[in-house]
Write a protein that holds these residues in place. Structure first.
Motif, PDB file in Angstrom:
ATOM      1  N   UNK A 125       0.824  -1.209   0.000  1.00 40.04           N
ATOM      2  CA  UNK A 125       0.000   0.000   0.000  1.00 40.04           C
ATOM      3  C   UNK A 125       0.860   1.263   0.000  1.00 40.04           C
ATOM      4  N   UNK A 126       1.859   1.316   0.850  1.00 36.92           N
ATOM      5  CA  UNK A 126       2.677   2.519   0.983  1.00 36.92           C
ATOM      6  C   UNK A 126       3.417   2.820  -0.312  1.00 36.92           C
ATOM      7  N   UNK A 127       3.965   1.807  -0.963  1.00 37.81           N
ATOM      8  CA  UNK A 127       4.674   2.006  -2.227  1.00 37.81           C
ATOM      9  C   UNK A 127       3.740   2.565  -3.304  1.00 37.81           C
ATOM     10  N   UNK A 128       2.553   1.998  -3.398  1.00 36.30           N
ATOM     11  CA  UNK A 128       1.614   2.459  -4.411  1.00 36.30           C
ATOM     12  C   UNK A 128       1.058   3.843  -4.074  1.00 36.30           C
ATOM     13  N   UNK A 129       0.826   4.097  -2.792  1.00 35.36           N
ATOM     14  CA  UNK A 129       0.323   5.410  -2.379  1.00 35.36           C
ATOM     15  C   UNK A 129       1.310   6.509  -2.736  1.00 35.36           C
ATOM     16  N   UNK A 130       2.591   6.306  -2.438  1.00 34.49           N
ATOM     17  CA  UNK A 130       3.611   7.299  -2.772  1.00 34.49           C
ATOM     18  C   UNK A 130       3.695   7.505  -4.280  1.00 34.49           C
ATOM     19  N   UNK A 131       3.525   6.420  -5.022  1.00 40.58           N
ATOM     20  CA  UNK A 131       3.589   6.528  -6.475  1.00 40.58           C
ATOM     21  C   UNK A 131       2.482   7.398  -7.040  1.00 40.58           C
ATOM     22  N   UNK A 132       1.277   7.221  -6.535  1.00 43.82           N
ATOM     23  CA  UNK A 132       0.142   8.009  -7.028  1.00 43.82           C
ATOM     24  C   UNK A 132       0.250   9.463  -6.581  1.00 43.82           C
ATOM     25  N   UNK A 133       0.576   9.690  -5.328  1.00 40.91           N
ATOM     26  CA  UNK A 133       0.592  11.047  -4.785  1.00 40.91           C
ATOM     27  C   UNK A 133       1.755  11.875  -5.321  1.00 40.91           C
ATOM     28  N   UNK A 134       2.918  11.269  -5.443  1.00 43.41           N
ATOM     29  CA  UNK A 134       4.113  12.056  -5.775  1.00 43.41           C
ATOM     30  C   UNK A 134       4.684  11.809  -7.172  1.00 43.41           C
ATOM     31  N   UNK A 135       4.283  10.724  -7.836  1.00 42.45           N
ATOM     32  CA  UNK A 135       4.927  10.388  -9.106  1.00 42.45           C
ATOM     33  C   UNK A 135       3.970  10.223 -10.280  1.00 42.45           C
ATOM     34  N   UNK A 136       2.698  10.485 -10.055  1.00 46.75           N
ATOM     35  CA  UNK A 136       1.735  10.430 -11.146  1.00 46.75           C
ATOM     36  C   UNK A 136       1.540  11.833 -11.705  1.00 46.75           C
ATOM     37  N   UNK A 137       1.813  12.045 -13.013  1.00 46.33           N
ATOM     38  CA  UNK A 137       1.656  13.383 -13.598  1.00 46.33           C
ATOM     39  C   UNK A 137       0.220  13.873 -13.449  1.00 46.33           C
ATOM     40  N   UNK A 138       0.042  15.155 -13.150  1.00 50.38           N
ATOM     41  CA  UNK A 138      -1.306  15.709 -12.958  1.00 50.38           C
ATOM     42  C   UNK A 138      -2.010  15.926 -14.293  1.00 50.38           C
ATOM     43  N   UNK A 139      -2.591  14.888 -14.859  1.00 49.70           N
ATOM     44  CA  UNK A 139      -3.221  14.965 -16.174  1.00 49.70           C
ATOM     45  C   UNK A 139      -4.666  15.448 -16.061  1.00 49.70           C
ATOM     46  N   UNK A 140      -4.855  16.594 -15.397  1.00 50.30           N
ATOM     47  CA  UNK A 140      -6.195  17.129 -15.241  1.00 50.30           C
ATOM     48  C   UNK A 140      -6.458  18.144 -16.347  1.00 50.30           C
ATOM     49  N   UNK A 141      -7.711  18.509 -16.522  1.00 51.86           N
ATOM     50  CA  UNK A 141      -8.095  19.410 -17.592  1.00 51.86           C
ATOM     51  C   UNK A 141      -7.404  20.764 -17.451  1.00 51.86           C
ATOM     52  N   UNK A 142      -6.710  21.194 -18.522  1.00 51.89           N
ATOM     53  CA  UNK A 142      -6.096  22.505 -18.531  1.00 51.89           C
ATOM     54  C   UNK A 142      -4.790  22.606 -17.781  1.00 51.89           C
ATOM     55  N   UNK A 143      -4.298  21.517 -17.220  1.00 57.54           N
ATOM     56  CA  UNK A 143      -3.065  21.567 -16.440  1.00 57.54           C
ATOM     57  C   UNK A 143      -1.851  21.513 -17.368  1.00 57.54           C
ATOM     58  N   UNK A 144      -0.823  22.323 -17.112  1.00 57.13           N
ATOM     59  CA  UNK A 144       0.398  22.253 -17.922  1.00 57.13           C
ATOM     60  C   UNK A 144       1.137  20.960 -17.634  1.00 57.13           C
ATOM     61  N   UNK A 145       1.994  20.523 -18.540  1.00 62.51           N
ATOM     62  CA  UNK A 145       2.752  19.292 -18.281  1.00 62.51           C
ATOM     63  C   UNK A 145       3.655  19.471 -17.082  1.00 62.51           C
ATOM     64  N   UNK A 146       3.833  18.426 -16.271  1.00 59.37           N
ATOM     65  CA  UNK A 146       4.666  18.546 -15.066  1.00 59.37           C
ATOM     66  C   UNK A 146       6.132  18.747 -15.419  1.00 59.37           C
ATOM     67  N   UNK A 147       6.863  19.505 -14.614  1.00 56.50           N
ATOM     68  CA  UNK A 147       8.291  19.684 -14.872  1.00 56.50           C
ATOM     69  C   UNK A 147       9.041  18.379 -14.633  1.00 56.50           C
TER      70      UNK A 147
END
Length: 219
Positions: A193-215
């Protein structure tokens, strides 16, 4: 008389929901309330001159996917048993009310601090002090999940709302790894759980509407 009106309003509301008329539900409720307000004196004089008008309201929204927040009708009796046990644990956790630090240990906390630093979050010394002198010493249920101050300030519910289920501009849906949404991954251990949680929260690009690409992330 007011009781009969409220019973009729509730029956009508549930009927609309069962037929899929959720969009007109707000209009129906609004009309009912206006009727009650402007006809209060007439209803009181004719039916209950010695009683105050009694009005009841209930929350029928489902803002998130938490299966433990909304009790539904289910044919399987095991469902009722599960929900009753969850509620009983929240009310009287007993030995299940363990310290938060027994769930999030020091190694995990240091990993969290490192992830927050890489994400550009500041004031980490204040976070560390709050963890060491407050949250790590709290009980998980009575001191966190059911803490009234945290609830009023939305310090747990609001982060859950914005990360529970994320619909990306591509149409893809991201679920935070947790048991309170539709996440279909494996959560058979704290490490998983902890490994996957960190991956989603900190390493998943914010592909939301109108959001610029992550640095690009620094190595």
């Amino acid at each position: 008389m007011p009781q009969k009106i409220m019973k009729k309003a509730r029956t009508t509301t549930l009927g609309l929901l069962s037929r899929g008329y959720g969009r007109v539900l707000g209009i129906v409720v609004a009309i009912a309330l206006v009727f009650l307000v402007f006809n209060y004196s007439r209803i009181s004089q004719q039916s209950c001159p010695s009683e105050d008008l009694k009005v009841v309201t209930w929350n029928i929204a489902a803002i998130n996917n938490n299966p433990f927040e909304y009790w539904v009708t289910h044919n399987d009796p095991e469902y009722d048993k599960l929900m009753e046990k969850v509620q009983a644990t929240m009310n009287s956790p007993g030995a299940d009310d363990v310290l938060v630090s027994s769930i999030i240990n020091e190694e995990m906390f240091e990993q969290l601090i490192s992830d927050m630093k890489d994400a550009g979050i500041d004031a980490l010394e204040e976070v560390r002090d709050k963890w060491k002198n407050d949250f790590s010493k709290r009980k998980a249920i009575s001191g966190f999940l059911t803490d009234h101050t945290l609830g009023k300030k939305r310090l747990a519910s609001m982060p859950d709302r914005v990360t529970n289920t994320i619909r990306a501009s591509t149409g893809e849906i991201f679920y935070r790894p947790t048991v309170i949404n539709c996440f279909d991954g494996t959560l058979n251990s704290m490490e998983s759980w902890w490994r996957q949680w960190r991956g989603v929260i900190f390493r998943t690009p914010p592909l939301i509407h109108g959001a610029p690409p992550p640095p690009p992330r620094s190595k």
